[in-house]
Write a protein that holds these residues in place. Sequence first.
Motif, PDB file in Angstrom:
ATOM      1  N   PRO A 149      24.677   5.807   5.842  1.00 52.49           N
ATOM      2  CA  PRO A 149      24.729   6.939   4.908  1.00 52.49           C
ATOM      3  C   PRO A 149      25.749   6.716   3.791  1.00 52.49           C
ATOM      4  CG  PRO A 149      24.886   7.682   7.194  1.00 52.49           C
ATOM      5  CD  PRO A 149      25.021   6.194   7.216  1.00 52.49           C
ATOM      6  N   ALA A 150      25.506   7.334   2.641  1.00 50.93           N
ATOM      7  CA  ALA A 150      26.456   7.258   1.521  1.00 50.93           C
ATOM      8  C   ALA A 150      27.814   7.763   1.974  1.00 50.93           C
ATOM      9  CB  ALA A 150      25.944   8.081   0.353  1.00 50.93           C
ATOM     10  N   GLY A 151      28.860   7.077   1.559  1.00 53.47           N
ATOM     11  CA  GLY A 151      30.209   7.494   1.901  1.00 53.47           C
ATOM     12  C   GLY A 151      30.767   6.811   3.126  1.00 53.47           C
ATOM     13  N   ASP A 152      29.922   6.174   3.927  1.00 56.27           N
ATOM     14  CA  ASP A 152      30.430   5.438   5.090  1.00 56.27           C
ATOM     15  C   ASP A 152      31.246   4.245   4.583  1.00 56.27           C
ATOM     16  OD1 ASP A 152      29.177   4.853   8.318  1.00 56.27           O
ATOM     17  OD2 ASP A 152      30.606   3.517   7.308  1.00 56.27           O
ATOM     18  N   PRO A 153      32.500   4.110   5.016  1.00 54.54           N
ATOM     19  CA  PRO A 153      33.345   3.031   4.483  1.00 54.54           C
ATOM     20  C   PRO A 153      32.814   1.634   4.776  1.00 54.54           C
ATOM     21  CG  PRO A 153      34.486   4.257   6.219  1.00 54.54           C
ATOM     22  CD  PRO A 153      33.219   4.996   5.932  1.00 54.54           C
ATOM     23  N   ALA A 154      31.955   1.509   5.769  1.00 57.95           N
ATOM     24  CA  ALA A 154      31.399   0.189   6.101  1.00 57.95           C
ATOM     25  C   ALA A 154      30.071  -0.077   5.400  1.00 57.95           C
ATOM     26  CB  ALA A 154      31.210   0.081   7.610  1.00 57.95           C
ATOM     27  N   ARG A 155      29.654   0.833   4.533  1.00 52.60           N
ATOM     28  CA  ARG A 155      28.318   0.687   3.919  1.00 52.60           C
ATOM     29  C   ARG A 155      28.209  -0.634   3.152  1.00 52.60           C
ATOM     30  NH1 ARG A 155      24.937   4.418  -0.374  1.00 52.60           N
ATOM     31  NH2 ARG A 155      23.287   5.011   1.065  1.00 52.60           N
ATOM     32  N   ARG A 156      27.127  -1.352   3.430  1.00 51.42           N
ATOM     33  CA  ARG A 156      26.901  -2.645   2.787  1.00 51.42           C
ATOM     34  C   ARG A 156      26.485  -2.457   1.328  1.00 51.42           C
ATOM     35  NH1 ARG A 156      23.518  -7.632   5.536  1.00 51.42           N
ATOM     36  NH2 ARG A 156      23.687  -9.094   3.803  1.00 51.42           N
ATOM     37  N   ALA A 157      27.002  -3.321   0.473  1.00 50.06           N
ATOM     38  CA  ALA A 157      26.640  -3.272  -0.946  1.00 50.06           C
ATOM     39  C   ALA A 157      25.721  -4.435  -1.285  1.00 50.06           C
ATOM     40  CB  ALA A 157      27.900  -3.338  -1.801  1.00 50.06           C
ATOM     41  N   LEU A 158      24.733  -4.157  -2.118  1.00 47.75           N
ATOM     42  CA  LEU A 158      23.836  -5.193  -2.618  1.00 47.75           C
ATOM     43  C   LEU A 158      24.022  -5.306  -4.127  1.00 47.75           C
ATOM     44  CD1 LEU A 158      20.585  -4.339  -0.610  1.00 47.75           C
ATOM     45  CD2 LEU A 158      22.439  -5.913  -0.014  1.00 47.75           C
ATOM     46  N   PRO A 159      23.973  -6.537  -4.654  1.00 48.38           N
ATOM     47  CA  PRO A 159      24.121  -6.704  -6.090  1.00 48.38           C
ATOM     48  C   PRO A 159      22.843  -6.342  -6.836  1.00 48.38           C
ATOM     49  CG  PRO A 159      23.791  -8.828  -5.039  1.00 48.38           C
ATOM     50  CD  PRO A 159      23.827  -7.811  -3.945  1.00 48.38           C
ATOM     51  N   VAL A 160      23.016  -5.784  -8.031  1.00 48.42           N
ATOM     52  CA  VAL A 160      21.887  -5.576  -8.941  1.00 48.42           C
ATOM     53  C   VAL A 160      22.282  -6.136 -10.300  1.00 48.42           C
ATOM     54  CG1 VAL A 160      20.992  -3.505  -7.787  1.00 48.42           C
ATOM     55  CG2 VAL A 160      22.674  -3.264  -9.617  1.00 48.42           C
ATOM     56  N   ALA A 161      21.275  -6.520 -11.065  1.00 49.19           N
ATOM     57  CA  ALA A 161      21.486  -6.931 -12.456  1.00 49.19           C
ATOM     58  C   ALA A 161      20.234  -6.546 -13.211  1.00 49.19           C
ATOM     59  CB  ALA A 161      21.727  -8.438 -12.552  1.00 49.19           C
ATOM     60  N   GLY A 162      20.414  -6.151 -14.459  1.00 50.32           N
ATOM     61  CA  GLY A 162      19.247  -5.761 -15.249  1.00 50.32           C
ATOM     62  C   GLY A 162      19.652  -5.453 -16.669  1.00 50.32           C
ATOM     63  N   ASP A 163      18.679  -5.600 -17.578  1.00 48.39           N
ATOM     64  CA  ASP A 163      18.978  -5.407 -18.996  1.00 48.39           C
ATOM     65  C   ASP A 163      18.776  -3.959 -19.446  1.00 48.39           C
ATOM     66  OD1 ASP A 163      19.492  -8.095 -19.009  1.00 48.39           O
ATOM     67  OD2 ASP A 163      17.560  -8.660 -19.895  1.00 48.39           O
ATOM     68  N   ASP A 164      18.035  -3.170 -18.660  1.00 46.87           N
ATOM     69  CA  ASP A 164      17.764  -1.783 -19.022  1.00 46.87           C
ATOM     70  C   ASP A 164      18.587  -0.866 -18.115  1.00 46.87           C
ATOM     71  OD1 ASP A 164      15.949   0.238 -20.467  1.00 46.87           O
ATOM     72  OD2 ASP A 164      15.702   0.767 -18.354  1.00 46.87           O
ATOM     73  N   LYS A 165      19.498  -0.125 -18.733  1.00 45.49           N
ATOM     74  CA  LYS A 165      20.465   0.637 -17.924  1.00 45.49           C
ATOM     75  C   LYS A 165      19.785   1.741 -17.107  1.00 45.49           C
ATOM     76  CE  LYS A 165      24.788  -0.305 -20.221  1.00 45.49           C
ATOM     77  NZ  LYS A 165      24.941  -0.606 -21.622  1.00 45.49           N
ATOM     78  N   ALA A 166      18.812   2.437 -17.703  1.00 49.16           N
ATOM     79  CA  ALA A 166      18.166   3.546 -16.980  1.00 49.16           C
ATOM     80  C   ALA A 166      17.407   3.022 -15.763  1.00 49.16           C
ATOM     81  CB  ALA A 166      17.225   4.297 -17.922  1.00 49.16           C
ATOM     82  N   SER A 167      16.700   1.910 -15.928  1.00 51.57           N
ATOM     83  CA  SER A 167      15.962   1.345 -14.796  1.00 51.57           C
ATOM     84  C   SER A 167      16.918   0.865 -13.712  1.00 51.57           C
ATOM     85  CB  SER A 167      15.084   0.189 -15.258  1.00 51.57           C
ATOM     86  OG  SER A 167      14.162   0.642 -16.198  1.00 51.57           O
ATOM     87  N   LYS A 168      18.034   0.326 -14.150  1.00 55.37           N
ATOM     88  CA  LYS A 168      19.018  -0.139 -13.164  1.00 55.37           C
ATOM     89  C   LYS A 168      19.549   1.047 -12.354  1.00 55.37           C
ATOM     90  CE  LYS A 168      22.388  -2.490 -14.933  1.00 55.37           C
ATOM     91  NZ  LYS A 168      23.054  -3.621 -15.576  1.00 55.37           N
ATOM     92  N   GLN A 169      19.740   2.193 -13.002  1.00 55.08           N
ATOM     93  CA  GLN A 169      20.178   3.381 -12.258  1.00 55.08           C
ATOM     94  C   GLN A 169      19.104   3.812 -11.254  1.00 55.08           C
ATOM     95  OE1 GLN A 169      23.239   4.570 -12.048  1.00 55.08           O
ATOM     96  NE2 GLN A 169      23.704   2.891 -13.447  1.00 55.08           N
ATOM     97  N   ASP A 170      17.846   3.694 -11.647  1.00 55.76           N
ATOM     98  CA  ASP A 170      16.753   4.024 -10.702  1.00 55.76           C
ATOM     99  C   ASP A 170      16.768   3.057  -9.512  1.00 55.76           C
ATOM    100  OD1 ASP A 170      15.896   6.102 -12.293  1.00 55.76           O
ATOM    101  OD2 ASP A 170      14.302   4.942 -13.268  1.00 55.76           O
ATOM    102  N   ALA A 171      17.038   1.793  -9.786  1.00 59.25           N
ATOM    103  CA  ALA A 171      17.113   0.802  -8.706  1.00 59.25           C
ATOM    104  C   ALA A 171      18.271   1.121  -7.764  1.00 59.25           C
ATOM    105  CB  ALA A 171      17.264  -0.603  -9.284  1.00 59.25           C
TER     106      ALA A 171
END
Length: 215
Positions: A141-163
């Motif tokens: 769940p969001a906020g769990d200190p152990a939550r795994r992070a995945l990298p994202v990259a993209g040229d369109d900021k709005a789509s990246k927020q959707d991702a």
Amino acid sequence: MTTLGIIGAGYIGTSVAKAAIVAGYEVVIANSRGPETLNDLIEELGPKARAATAAEAAAAADFALVAVPLGKLGGVPVEELSGKLVLDANNYYPQRDGRIAALDANESTTSELVQAHLPGAYVVKAFNNIPAAHIPVDGLPAGDPARRALPVAGDDKASKQDAIAFLSAIGFDAVDLGPLSESWRVERDTPAYVKRATVAELTALTTNVTRVQQV
Ligand SMILES: NC(=O)c1ccc[n+]([C@@H]2O[C@H](COP(=O)([O-])OP(=O)(O)OC[C@H]3O[C@@H](n4cnc5c(N)ncnc54)[C@H](OP(=O)(O)O)[C@@H]3O)[C@@H](O)[C@H]2O)c1
């Protein structure tokens, strides 16, 4: 954005499908051999999944995942994905994909090649940095200190927020590497590659990193 179209029904496509369905999404999934070869998988995924051709999955998608080997990118439908967020899970394995000169010379990234194939789509690199089997089981769940992070990259900021919102819905934080041209920071053989890491750890792993040739 309720329907995820998945092009590629192998390890990554299947794993993302499972996580997306648990989070409430509908999934339309395709392989190269045709929907009739995916009956067992659809039975396993349940009523929120259906099989289709790649073109049908792309057309039905509100957003899509491309999870085919990089060397098979040429078969991914183009028109049907235009205007849509496309998550790109690709990595470069020359033994599997054949040598790609632009990657060997570090003149491009795998995700820029996907973007070049899909000029009308909004490509966001995601899921290249996690073993497929971890995707349905590592979410927290969001906020769990152990939550795994995945990298994202993209040229369109709005789509990246959707991702990023999709990643959060299935249990992962995100670290934004910037545009697709920066996505080499998590390509194969980098320090961050397939490491379990929190946001702070992944940020550190991707900040001071030297670009090497993928052999
Ligand atoms: N496996 C992992 O843990 C992992 C982790 C991170 C990133 N990745 C990367 O993600 C990508 C996919 O890897 P994977 O392990 O999921 O591959 P995989 O298990 O070999 O599955 C590939 C899938 O792509 C399908 N496919 C090939 N060409 C197609 C086309 N033109 N249209 C529709 N489907 C097509 C194949 O269908 P058929 O079987 O019918 O040919 C198969 O379902 C690769 O770039 C890989 O390096 C993998």
